[in-house]
Write a protein that holds these residues in place. Structure first.
Motif, short mmCIF file in Angstrom:
data_model
loop_
_atom_site.label_atom_id
_atom_site.label_comp_id
_atom_site.label_asym_id
_atom_site.label_seq_id
_atom_site.Cartn_x
_atom_site.Cartn_y
_atom_site.Cartn_z
N ASP A 132 0.82 -1.21 0.00
CA ASP A 132 0.00 0.00 0.00
C ASP A 132 0.86 1.26 0.00
O ASP A 132 0.50 2.27 -0.61
N GLY A 136 0.69 1.01 -4.18
CA GLY A 136 -0.64 1.54 -3.92
C GLY A 136 -0.75 3.02 -4.21
O GLY A 136 -1.82 3.51 -4.62
N LYS A 140 -3.49 4.90 -6.68
CA LYS A 140 -4.30 6.02 -6.22
C LYS A 140 -4.42 7.08 -7.31
O LYS A 140 -5.52 7.55 -7.63
N TYR A 159 -5.95 4.86 0.19
CA TYR A 159 -4.56 5.08 -0.21
C TYR A 159 -3.90 6.25 0.51
O TYR A 159 -2.74 6.54 0.28
#
Length: 285
Positions: A132, A136, A140, A159
């Protein structure tokens, strides 16, 4: 050190990481080919996954095999995902979502690990949160642009790590905590194996989403024009160029298809077809 858990995880999951990045769902996502309904379903899958993960992390927050990796303020995603659920589904979002089959398998494994093999919870936390904070952040930006989401981050709160000021420094801290865990070689190998299993669960969710995506109808953009289907070189499509701020007009094909869907145009086309059919019949007599 090659025996550090962070290095073992990095090297031991590289192949799985590459396979996950090359699933059709992820490749389409990175190219901006993500339908809003599919993105919503992906967010639902994340909600159920992180609800399970953070429940088990809370359960084991004082367990020495996991406690050093407990960063609820910095990392927990459930509350952010609830905001995303409300944005996409409304205040009654709980009544509108359900856990998919692939996600349920993932959730069941997380609960089993948290309750029976808490040392393996390390693998699931590492796989999710480090991803993430890395890839990630790319997803986003892609989602925000492709789905025309607000610049104020509604719909992509998942995010947004408000309490992580420097992602790179935090990841270094996390790896240091991983390496400080008092684990023997056998346990480290099991954690790496579990991390690979976590990647497989994620890939199963991606494959499930990809199948669902193929059944979804093409969505409309402003003015009733459909999203470009991505076939061929996107850069050669005038519509795509226009969206990038160039001077090219709207895509002729898409404009024609949108116009053809108008009731009045359909009536005129039907009349033309009837006249042409009559003329053909007269000619054949």
């Amino acid at each position: 050190s090659p025996t550090d858990l962070s290095e073992l995880l990095k090297d031991g999951t590289k192949e799985s990481h590459d396979r996950a990045e090359n699933t059709q769902f992820v490749k389409d996502f990175l190219k901006g080919r993500i339908k809003k309904e599919l993105f919503k379903l992906a967010t639902v899958a994340l909600y159920f996954t992180y609800s399970a993960l953070e429940e088990e992390m809370d359960r084991n927050k004082d367990n020495p095999v996991f406690a050093p990796l407990y960063f609820p303020l910095e990392l927990h995603r459930k509350e952010a995902l609830i905001k995303d659920m409300k944005y996409f589904y409304g205040e009654d979002w709980k009544e509108k979502i359900q856990c998919s089959e692939a996600t349920q398998h993932y959730v069941d494994r997380i609960h089993h690990v948290g309750q029976h093999e808490p040392e393996l919870l390390v693998a699931h936390a590492y796989t999710r949160y480090m991803g993430d904070l890395s890839g990630g952040q790319v997803l986003k930006k892609v989602a925000q642009r492709a789905l025309k989401l607000p610049s104020t981050d509604e719909g992509i709160q998942f995010y947004v790590f408000e309490n992580v000021s420097n992602a790179q420094q935090f990841k270094q801290l996390y790896r240091a905590r991983l390496n400080a865990l008092d684990l023997d070689k056998s346990c480290k190998e099991r954690i790496v194996e579990e991390a690979n299993r976590a990647f497989r669960f994620n890939m199963q969710v991606f494959d499930e989403l990809d199948k669902i995506g193929k059944s979804l109808t093409e969505e409309a953009q402003e003015g009733g024009l459909p999203v470009h289907d991505g076939r061929g070189d996107l850069r050669k499509c005038p519509y795509y160029a226009d969206k990038l701020g160039k001077a090219a007009p709207g895509c002729p094909y898409h404009a024609a298809m949108a116009m053809a869907k108008q009731p009045l145009v359909q009536l005129i086309l039907a009349a033309c077809v009837a006249v042409a059919a009559g003329a053909a019949a007269w000619y054949m007599m």
